[in-house]
Design a protein around this motif. Structure first.
Motif, PDB file in Angstrom:
ATOM      1  N   GLN A  64       0.805  -1.219   0.000  1.00 63.89           N
ATOM      2  CA  GLN A  64       0.000   0.000   0.000  1.00 63.89           C
ATOM      3  C   GLN A  64       0.841   1.272   0.000  1.00 63.89           C
ATOM      4  OE1 GLN A  64      -2.559  -0.422   3.439  1.00 63.89           O
ATOM      5  NE2 GLN A  64      -4.039  -1.688   2.330  1.00 63.89           N
ATOM      6  N   THR A  65       2.085   1.197   0.395  1.00 65.92           N
ATOM      7  CA  THR A  65       2.915   2.402   0.493  1.00 65.92           C
ATOM      8  C   THR A  65       4.131   2.277  -0.424  1.00 65.92           C
ATOM      9  OG1 THR A  65       4.336   1.580   2.278  1.00 65.92           O
ATOM     10  CG2 THR A  65       2.237   2.597   2.904  1.00 65.92           C
ATOM     11  N   PRO A  66       4.734   3.412  -0.795  1.00 68.51           N
ATOM     12  CA  PRO A  66       5.958   3.353  -1.618  1.00 68.51           C
ATOM     13  C   PRO A  66       7.079   2.563  -0.944  1.00 68.51           C
ATOM     14  CG  PRO A  66       5.040   5.569  -1.653  1.00 68.51           C
ATOM     15  CD  PRO A  66       4.251   4.806  -0.630  1.00 68.51           C
ATOM     16  N   ALA A  67       7.188   2.668   0.373  1.00 61.23           N
ATOM     17  CA  ALA A  67       8.239   1.923   1.071  1.00 61.23           C
ATOM     18  C   ALA A  67       8.009   0.417   0.966  1.00 61.23           C
ATOM     19  CB  ALA A  67       8.287   2.348   2.545  1.00 61.23           C
ATOM     20  N   GLU A  68       6.756  -0.005   1.082  1.00 63.15           N
ATOM     21  CA  GLU A  68       6.443  -1.428   0.959  1.00 63.15           C
ATOM     22  C   GLU A  68       6.688  -1.905  -0.470  1.00 63.15           C
ATOM     23  OE1 GLU A  68       2.433  -1.516   2.281  1.00 63.15           O
ATOM     24  OE2 GLU A  68       2.949  -1.714   4.407  1.00 63.15           O
ATOM     25  N   ALA A  69       6.375  -1.042  -1.453  1.00 66.98           N
ATOM     26  CA  ALA A  69       6.614  -1.409  -2.852  1.00 66.98           C
ATOM     27  C   ALA A  69       8.107  -1.569  -3.114  1.00 66.98           C
ATOM     28  CB  ALA A  69       6.026  -0.343  -3.779  1.00 66.98           C
ATOM     29  N   ALA A  70       8.906  -0.671  -2.550  1.00 67.55           N
ATOM     30  CA  ALA A  70      10.360  -0.763  -2.745  1.00 67.55           C
ATOM     31  C   ALA A  70      10.912  -2.031  -2.108  1.00 67.55           C
ATOM     32  CB  ALA A  70      11.036   0.466  -2.151  1.00 67.55           C
ATOM     33  N   ALA A  71      10.401  -2.368  -0.933  1.00 65.68           N
ATOM     34  CA  ALA A  71      10.869  -3.585  -0.250  1.00 65.68           C
ATOM     35  C   ALA A  71      10.510  -4.830  -1.055  1.00 65.68           C
ATOM     36  CB  ALA A  71      10.273  -3.652   1.153  1.00 65.68           C
ATOM     37  N   LEU A  72       9.320  -4.814  -1.659  1.00 63.50           N
ATOM     38  CA  LEU A  72       8.909  -5.961  -2.461  1.00 63.50           C
ATOM     39  C   LEU A  72       9.776  -6.097  -3.703  1.00 63.50           C
ATOM     40  CD1 LEU A  72       7.059  -8.301  -3.109  1.00 63.50           C
ATOM     41  CD2 LEU A  72       5.437  -6.671  -4.090  1.00 63.50           C
ATOM     42  N   HIS A  73      10.039  -4.988  -4.382  1.00 65.32           N
ATOM     43  CA  HIS A  73      10.890  -5.041  -5.573  1.00 65.32           C
ATOM     44  C   HIS A  73      12.289  -5.534  -5.223  1.00 65.32           C
ATOM     45  CE1 HIS A  73       8.267  -3.603  -8.685  1.00 65.32           C
ATOM     46  NE2 HIS A  73       7.928  -2.524  -7.976  1.00 65.32           N
ATOM     47  N   GLU A  74      12.792  -5.159  -4.064  1.00 61.50           N
ATOM     48  CA  GLU A  74      14.111  -5.625  -3.633  1.00 61.50           C
ATOM     49  C   GLU A  74      14.089  -7.133  -3.387  1.00 61.50           C
ATOM     50  OE1 GLU A  74      18.048  -5.654  -2.856  1.00 61.50           O
ATOM     51  OE2 GLU A  74      16.856  -3.993  -3.671  1.00 61.50           O
ATOM     52  N   ALA A  75      13.006  -7.607  -2.784  1.00 58.79           N
ATOM     53  CA  ALA A  75      12.878  -9.044  -2.549  1.00 58.79           C
ATOM     54  C   ALA A  75      12.840  -9.814  -3.863  1.00 58.79           C
ATOM     55  CB  ALA A  75      11.616  -9.324  -1.733  1.00 58.79           C
ATOM     56  N   LEU A  76      12.136  -9.269  -4.853  1.00 63.12           N
ATOM     57  CA  LEU A  76      12.071  -9.914  -6.162  1.00 63.12           C
ATOM     58  C   LEU A  76      13.438  -9.925  -6.842  1.00 63.12           C
ATOM     59  CD1 LEU A  76       8.687  -8.403  -7.396  1.00 63.12           C
ATOM     60  CD2 LEU A  76       9.102 -10.785  -6.755  1.00 63.12           C
ATOM     61  N   LYS A  77      14.205  -8.836  -6.691  1.00 59.50           N
ATOM     62  CA  LYS A  77      15.537  -8.798  -7.281  1.00 59.50           C
ATOM     63  C   LYS A  77      16.456  -9.832  -6.651  1.00 59.50           C
ATOM     64  CE  LYS A  77      16.547  -4.394  -6.918  1.00 59.50           C
ATOM     65  NZ  LYS A  77      17.317  -3.145  -7.098  1.00 59.50           N
ATOM     66  N   GLN A  78      16.195 -10.149  -5.368  1.00 56.87           N
ATOM     67  CA  GLN A  78      16.996 -11.145  -4.670  1.00 56.87           C
ATOM     68  C   GLN A  78      16.574 -12.577  -4.986  1.00 56.87           C
ATOM     69  OE1 GLN A  78      19.734 -10.639  -2.876  1.00 56.87           O
ATOM     70  NE2 GLN A  78      19.599  -8.464  -3.366  1.00 56.87           N
ATOM     71  N   GLY A  79      15.515 -12.735  -5.784  1.00 56.27           N
ATOM     72  CA  GLY A  79      15.127 -14.070  -6.225  1.00 56.27           C
ATOM     73  C   GLY A  79      13.962 -14.692  -5.494  1.00 56.27           C
TER      74      GLY A  79
ATOM     75  N   ALA B 276     -14.329 -10.994  -4.941  1.00 56.02           N
ATOM     76  CA  ALA B 276     -15.465 -10.178  -4.511  1.00 56.02           C
ATOM     77  C   ALA B 276     -15.020  -8.882  -3.873  1.00 56.02           C
ATOM     78  CB  ALA B 276     -16.329 -10.963  -3.542  1.00 56.02           C
ATOM     79  N   VAL B 277     -13.736  -8.742  -3.516  1.00 52.22           N
ATOM     80  CA  VAL B 277     -13.243  -7.556  -2.836  1.00 52.22           C
ATOM     81  C   VAL B 277     -12.858  -6.511  -3.874  1.00 52.22           C
ATOM     82  CG1 VAL B 277     -11.459  -6.644  -1.298  1.00 52.22           C
ATOM     83  CG2 VAL B 277     -12.478  -8.886  -0.861  1.00 52.22           C
ATOM     84  N   PRO B 278     -13.264  -5.258  -3.721  1.00 54.70           N
ATOM     85  CA  PRO B 278     -12.881  -4.219  -4.667  1.00 54.70           C
ATOM     86  C   PRO B 278     -11.359  -4.135  -4.794  1.00 54.70           C
ATOM     87  CG  PRO B 278     -14.567  -3.413  -3.177  1.00 54.70           C
ATOM     88  CD  PRO B 278     -14.141  -4.729  -2.661  1.00 54.70           C
ATOM     89  N   GLN B 279     -10.905  -3.982  -6.029  1.00 54.57           N
ATOM     90  CA  GLN B 279      -9.465  -3.949  -6.287  1.00 54.57           C
ATOM     91  C   GLN B 279      -8.961  -2.528  -6.092  1.00 54.57           C
ATOM     92  OE1 GLN B 279      -7.920  -6.963  -7.156  1.00 54.57           O
ATOM     93  NE2 GLN B 279      -9.909  -7.733  -6.556  1.00 54.57           N
ATOM     94  N   GLY B 280      -8.672  -2.148  -4.856  1.00 54.03           N
ATOM     95  CA  GLY B 280      -8.213  -0.792  -4.575  1.00 54.03           C
ATOM     96  C   GLY B 280      -6.724  -0.659  -4.510  1.00 54.03           C
ATOM     97  N   THR B 281      -6.007  -1.806  -4.506  1.00 57.13           N
ATOM     98  CA  THR B 281      -4.562  -1.777  -4.342  1.00 57.13           C
ATOM     99  C   THR B 281      -3.894  -2.086  -5.668  1.00 57.13           C
ATOM    100  OG1 THR B 281      -4.760  -2.510  -2.067  1.00 57.13           O
ATOM    101  CG2 THR B 281      -2.603  -2.783  -3.120  1.00 57.13           C
ATOM    102  N   ALA B 282      -2.959  -1.270  -6.059  1.00 59.08           N
ATOM    103  CA  ALA B 282      -2.257  -1.508  -7.309  1.00 59.08           C
ATOM    104  C   ALA B 282      -1.405  -2.755  -7.192  1.00 59.08           C
ATOM    105  CB  ALA B 282      -1.366  -0.305  -7.647  1.00 59.08           C
ATOM    106  N   LEU B 283      -1.407  -3.569  -8.241  1.00 61.06           N
ATOM    107  CA  LEU B 283      -0.610  -4.782  -8.255  1.00 61.06           C
ATOM    108  C   LEU B 283       0.739  -4.483  -8.869  1.00 61.06           C
ATOM    109  CD1 LEU B 283      -3.339  -7.288  -9.450  1.00 61.06           C
ATOM    110  CD2 LEU B 283      -2.465  -6.987  -7.130  1.00 61.06           C
ATOM    111  N   LEU B 284       1.769  -5.103  -8.325  1.00 63.01           N
ATOM    112  CA  LEU B 284       3.119  -4.881  -8.805  1.00 63.01           C
ATOM    113  C   LEU B 284       3.541  -6.016  -9.715  1.00 63.01           C
ATOM    114  CD1 LEU B 284       4.696  -3.769  -5.431  1.00 63.01           C
ATOM    115  CD2 LEU B 284       3.956  -2.321  -7.298  1.00 63.01           C
ATOM    116  N   ALA B 285       4.299  -5.707 -10.687  1.00 65.46           N
ATOM    117  CA  ALA B 285       4.828  -6.733 -11.598  1.00 65.46           C
ATOM    118  C   ALA B 285       6.317  -6.877 -11.341  1.00 65.46           C
ATOM    119  CB  ALA B 285       4.592  -6.332 -13.053  1.00 65.46           C
ATOM    120  N   ALA B 286       6.798  -8.114 -11.483  1.00 69.08           N
ATOM    121  CA  ALA B 286       8.225  -8.358 -11.281  1.00 69.08           C
ATOM    122  C   ALA B 286       9.027  -7.650 -12.364  1.00 69.08           C
ATOM    123  CB  ALA B 286       8.491  -9.868 -11.325  1.00 69.08           C
ATOM    124  N   GLU B 287      10.112  -7.063 -11.925  1.00 68.09           N
ATOM    125  CA  GLU B 287      10.961  -6.366 -12.894  1.00 68.09           C
ATOM    126  C   GLU B 287      11.952  -7.366 -13.504  1.00 68.09           C
ATOM    127  OE1 GLU B 287      11.010  -1.843 -11.126  1.00 68.09           O
ATOM    128  OE2 GLU B 287      12.700  -3.183 -10.741  1.00 68.09           O
TER     129      GLU B 287
END
Length: 302
Positions: free
Chosen positions: A266-281, A291-302
């Motif tokens: 939900q936050t830029p800091a959480e997004a950065a942490a996730l991208h770092e985790a993906l870079k680490q494999g 059924a839940v409204p899609q209010g949160t942007a989904l991230l794609a692996a870089e």
């Protein structure tokens, strides 16, 4: 204090592996189940004290004492197994063992047991125990047969090799994600000897880590029932789970228990942490209830 009522997710038993090597285990004999229980205790290194006559194991037991079971038989014992197959003997064992504070297993009488003995798949040092809580031992045995086809006999040797590499791996690879990548490749490739394992370690320590992946799993109203085989596979390999509101809790049972569960990003800091985790494999699974409204942007692996 009265026992607490069972919780919805309560386990029927605490799964443990008990060290009995060099310790006294009492076996009450008398039925065809005696010999298999004796062999199990012997392989675990126990000093077996046999109570009662049983020609199949009498020549190999460390001690043979006449029955019926008494408190004196349980001196210094860490557990007792009643394999007599006799109801009156079973009831006596329950009274004597509980008075002495020694855990008891009564073969085929789960109501009298303090602990149960599961079906065992032995790929030492890998040992898999399967239990149905005493409700369906035959089913536990069938599950073991299914697992025997999935877990090769040579896995035990590979695990034993792994034990000799742990210090070397910690010294060569500081990053936990990179170490996990090494273990995955070691087991996937079924590396057979130490030289080949060290060669793989050199390659993993110097190469750039493979990028991770983010798998989005959208669940319909059926929750767990809507899972596809591909989605179950993604859950089982996920190192991290991002769990949205309204996700059926039963879905999470298909994921590794050690994989962290977190809310959606939900936050830029959480997004950065996730991208770092993906870079680490790391392998990440994002669970979304349809059924839940899609209010949160989904991230794609870089």
């Amino acid at each position: 204090m009265p026992p607490s009522p069972p919780q919805a997710d309560a386990l029927p038993h605490l799964p443990v592996f008990l060290t009995v090597r060099g310790r006294v285990c009492v076996l009450v004999g008398g039925s065809e189940a005696t010999a298999p229980k004796f062999e199990l205790l012997r392989r675990a290194g126990a000093t077996v004290r046999l109570v009662g006559e049983d020609p199949d194991v009498a020549g190999t037991a460390a001690e043979i004492l006449p029955g019926p079971l008494t408190a004196a038989h349980l001196a210094d014992a860490c557990l007792v197994i009643d394999a007599s197959g006799d109801d009156r003997t079973n009831q006596r064992s329950a009274v004597v063992a509980r008075a002495a504070g020694v855990p008891l297993n009564v073969v085929d009488r789960p109501a009298l047991c303090d602990f149960i003995l599961p079906a065992i798949l032995d790929r030492s040092p890998v040992v898999v125990a399967i239990s149905t809580g005493g409700a369906a031992p035959a089913l536990a045995g069938l599950i073991r047969q299914e697992l025997e086809a999935l877990i090769p006999p040579g896995l035990g040797r590979l695990v034993a090799l792994s034990g000799t590499l742990r210090d070397e791996i910690r010294h060569r690879i500081a990053d936990p994600a990179r170490r996990l990548a090494f273990w995955r490749r070691l087991y996937r490739d079924r590396v057979a000897d130490r030289a080949a394992a060290l060669d793989l370690l050199d390659r993993v320590a110097t190469e750039c880590p493979s990028p991770g992946s983010l798998t989005r799993i959208v669940l319909g109203p059926g929750g767990e029932q809507d899972l596809t085989l591909r989605q179950v596979a993604a859950l089982r390999r996920a190192d991290l789970l991002l769990v949205g509101d309204g996700v059926d809790p039963a879905v999470l049972d298909h994921a590794r228990r050690d994989a962290p569960r977190r809310p959606p990003v939900q936050t830029p800091a959480e997004a950065a942490a996730l991208h770092e985790a993906l870079k680490q494999g790391l392998q990440v699974a994002q669970l979304v209830a349809e059924a839940v409204p899609q209010g949160t942007a989904l991230l794609a692996a870089e």
